[in-house]
Enzyme design. Structure first.
Site, PDB file in Angstrom:
ATOM      1  N   ARG A 103      62.640   5.629  12.278  1.00  0.00           N
ATOM      2  CA  ARG A 103      62.310   5.892  10.871  1.00  0.00           C
ATOM      3  C   ARG A 103      63.605   5.794  10.089  1.00  0.00           C
ATOM      4  NH1 ARG A 103      58.690  10.702   8.310  1.00  0.00           N
ATOM      5  NH2 ARG A 103      57.117   9.288   9.123  1.00  0.00           N
ATOM      6  N   HIS A 130      54.590   1.674   6.269  1.00  0.00           N
ATOM      7  CA  HIS A 130      54.290   2.759   7.214  1.00  0.00           C
ATOM      8  C   HIS A 130      53.052   2.356   8.031  1.00  0.00           C
ATOM      9  CE1 HIS A 130      54.410   6.556   9.047  1.00  0.00           C
ATOM     10  NE2 HIS A 130      54.009   7.351   8.085  1.00  0.00           N
ATOM     11  N   GLN A 133      50.791   4.865  10.276  1.00  0.00           N
ATOM     12  CA  GLN A 133      49.931   5.740   9.484  1.00  0.00           C
ATOM     13  C   GLN A 133      48.600   5.057   9.162  1.00  0.00           C
ATOM     14  OE1 GLN A 133      50.444   9.039   8.258  1.00  0.00           O
ATOM     15  NE2 GLN A 133      48.269   8.738   7.936  1.00  0.00           N
ATOM     16  N   ASP A 222      48.948   9.612  -1.928  1.00  0.00           N
ATOM     17  CA  ASP A 222      50.175  10.036  -1.248  1.00  0.00           C
ATOM     18  C   ASP A 222      51.039  10.752  -2.280  1.00  0.00           C
ATOM     19  OD1 ASP A 222      52.284  10.303   0.547  1.00  0.00           O
ATOM     20  OD2 ASP A 222      52.883   8.192   0.489  1.00  0.00           O
ATOM     21  N   CYS A 263      48.192  10.915   3.911  1.00  0.00           N
ATOM     22  CA  CYS A 263      49.014  10.860   5.126  1.00  0.00           C
ATOM     23  C   CYS A 263      49.741  12.168   5.391  1.00  0.00           C
ATOM     24  CB  CYS A 263      50.002   9.702   5.031  1.00  0.00           C
ATOM     25  SG  CYS A 263      51.189   9.863   3.683  1.00  0.00           S
ATOM     26  N   ARG A 291      46.954  10.429  14.446  1.00  0.00           N
ATOM     27  CA  ARG A 291      48.276   9.791  14.591  1.00  0.00           C
ATOM     28  C   ARG A 291      48.626   9.726  16.076  1.00  0.00           C
ATOM     29  NH1 ARG A 291      52.017   9.744  10.591  1.00  0.00           N
ATOM     30  NH2 ARG A 291      52.953   8.212  11.975  1.00  0.00           N
TER      31      ARG A 291
HETATM   32  N1   CP Z   1      52.468  11.070   7.569  1.00  0.00           N
HETATM   33  C1   CP Z   1      53.692  11.129   8.130  1.00  0.00           C
HETATM   34  O1   CP Z   1      54.282  10.133   8.539  1.00  0.00           O
HETATM   35  O2   CP Z   1      54.182  12.399   8.216  1.00  0.00           O
HETATM   36  P1   CP Z   1      55.648  12.814   8.656  1.00  0.00           P
HETATM   37  O3   CP Z   1      56.587  12.386   7.570  1.00  0.00           O
HETATM   38  O4   CP Z   1      55.584  14.303   8.813  1.00  0.00           O
HETATM   39  O5   CP Z   1      55.987  12.127   9.942  1.00  0.00           O
HETATM   40  N1  NVA Z   2      55.476   7.780   0.953  1.00  0.00           N
HETATM   41  C1  NVA Z   2      55.941   8.886   1.747  1.00  0.00           C
HETATM   42  C2  NVA Z   2      55.229   8.941   3.047  1.00  0.00           C
HETATM   43  C3  NVA Z   2      55.562  10.111   3.916  1.00  0.00           C
HETATM   44  C4  NVA Z   2      54.866  10.094   5.226  1.00  0.00           C
HETATM   45  C5  NVA Z   2      57.439   8.769   1.939  1.00  0.00           C
HETATM   46  O1  NVA Z   2      57.933   7.667   2.193  1.00  0.00           O
HETATM   47  O2  NVA Z   2      58.124   9.776   1.814  1.00  0.00           O
END
Ligand code: CP
Ligand code: NVA
Length: 304
Positions: A103, A130, A133, A222, A263, A291
């Site tokens: 990530r 993502h 997700q 989101d 998410c 997930r």
């Molecule tokens: N939805 C998601 O990716 O959550 P986290 O940021 O907690 O991993």
């Molecule tokens: N759009 C959000 C998703 C988190 C899972 C971010 O990138 O922070």
């Protein structure tokens, strides 16, 4: 070697296999004669940004399949402190692990890292996309509705962000209609919209949240402020997104059987009301659980 980077790069039949395998495994109809198919395999996880669900679901997925997990904390590694190159770190990780999950903020950085690895890599969220997700979201939709997502109407309300990016890709790969309602200045990535158009996608972008949610089978949103939104005017962004909150009025506009998905993490009271988050139509907790089921399937697909 199979990487899981963006849904657009993966054949639609393969994506369908990932979902179907996740379903079978969840119903305990797959791996019947082998409950530890990843025994002896190690997943290395790199988080350059916070995570709750992704971290726990990948770790659980790997452990439930008999594998091991190592977490590389960039803050405590040579790579993160900048005294070892991306190339050299990637080469070393390729010696220790069988697969990497990362990530990071910049998608280009993720691609650079993947170029030097000799083992598969999974995109666990970048500023661009993502994909894990959204595969979990498709599984969740089909599990609750007990029918394929094909030809259904999915509505996205709010920021045209990284999650929306992967949702646009998924609409082409899984053949569903997608309506995104986003305010001016926060529309989805133009390149992926053009890709969807070129690939006969059924994607509508509107400024009207009622138009997007009208008769929808599912409404998704989101957070308005994403992890990458560090140096932006947050007050201005929240003001622009205010009319895109998912509330009772929006859910009434969708089908009475429509699902609500998010998410998570959520900023309750901003992009979604408590009433919707905790309401009967909300699938958010199942979405989080799924997930893990999807990660199991994605890891195994990459290691095939
Ligand atoms: N939805 C998601 O990716 O959550 P986290 O940021 O907690 O991993
Ligand atoms: N759009 C959000 C998703 C988190 C899972 C971010 O990138 O922070």
């Amino acid at each position: 070697m199979r990487n899981f980077i963006n849904l657009a790069d993966i054949d639609k039949k393969e994506l369908r296999k990932i979902i179907d395998h996740a379903k079978l495994q969840k119903e305990k109809k797959a791996n019947i004669n082998n409950d530890a198919p990843l025994k002896g395999k190690t997943l290395i996880m790199i988080f350059e940004k916070p995570s709750t669900r992704t971290r726990l679901s990948f770790e659980l997925a790997m452990k439930k399949l008999g594998g091991d997990v190592l977490v590389l904390n960039p803050k405590e590694s040579h790579y993160g402190s900048g005294d070892e190159s991306v190339h050299d770190t990637a080469k070393v990780l390729s010696q220790y692990g069988d697969i990497v999950m990362m990530r990071t903020s910049k998608h280009e950085h993720f691609l650079e890292f993947s170029k030097h690895l000799d083992i598969p890599i999974i995109n666990a969220l970048t500023g661009l996309s993502h994909p894990c997700q959204i595969v979990a979201d498709v599984l969740t939709f089909e599990e609750v509705k007990k029918e394929p997502i094909k030809n259904k109407k999915i509505a996205w309300l709010g920021d045209g962000n990284n999650v929306a990016y992967s949702l646009i890709e998924a609409s082409v790969k899984f053949d569903f209609h997608l309506s995104l309602a986003c305010p001016k200045g926060y529309e989805p990535n133009k390149t992926i919209l053009q890709w969807a158009k070129k690939n006969n996608g059924n994607v509508l972008v509107t400024k009207n949240p009622l138009e997007a949610s009208n008769n929808a089978d599912c409404v998704i949103t989101d957070k308005w402020i994403s992890m990458n939104d560090k140096n932006i005017n947050k007050i201005k962004k929240k003001k622009a997104l205010k009319p895109y909150q998912v509330n009772k009025k929006i859910m009434r506009c969708a089908k009475s059987s429509a699902l609500f998905m998010h998410c998570l993490p959520a900023s309750r009271g901003e992009e979604v009301t408590n009433e919707v988050m905790d309401g009967k139509q909300s699938a958010v907790w199942l979405e989080a659980l799924n997930r893990m089921h999807v990660q199991k399937s994605i890891i195994q697909w990459c290691l095939k």
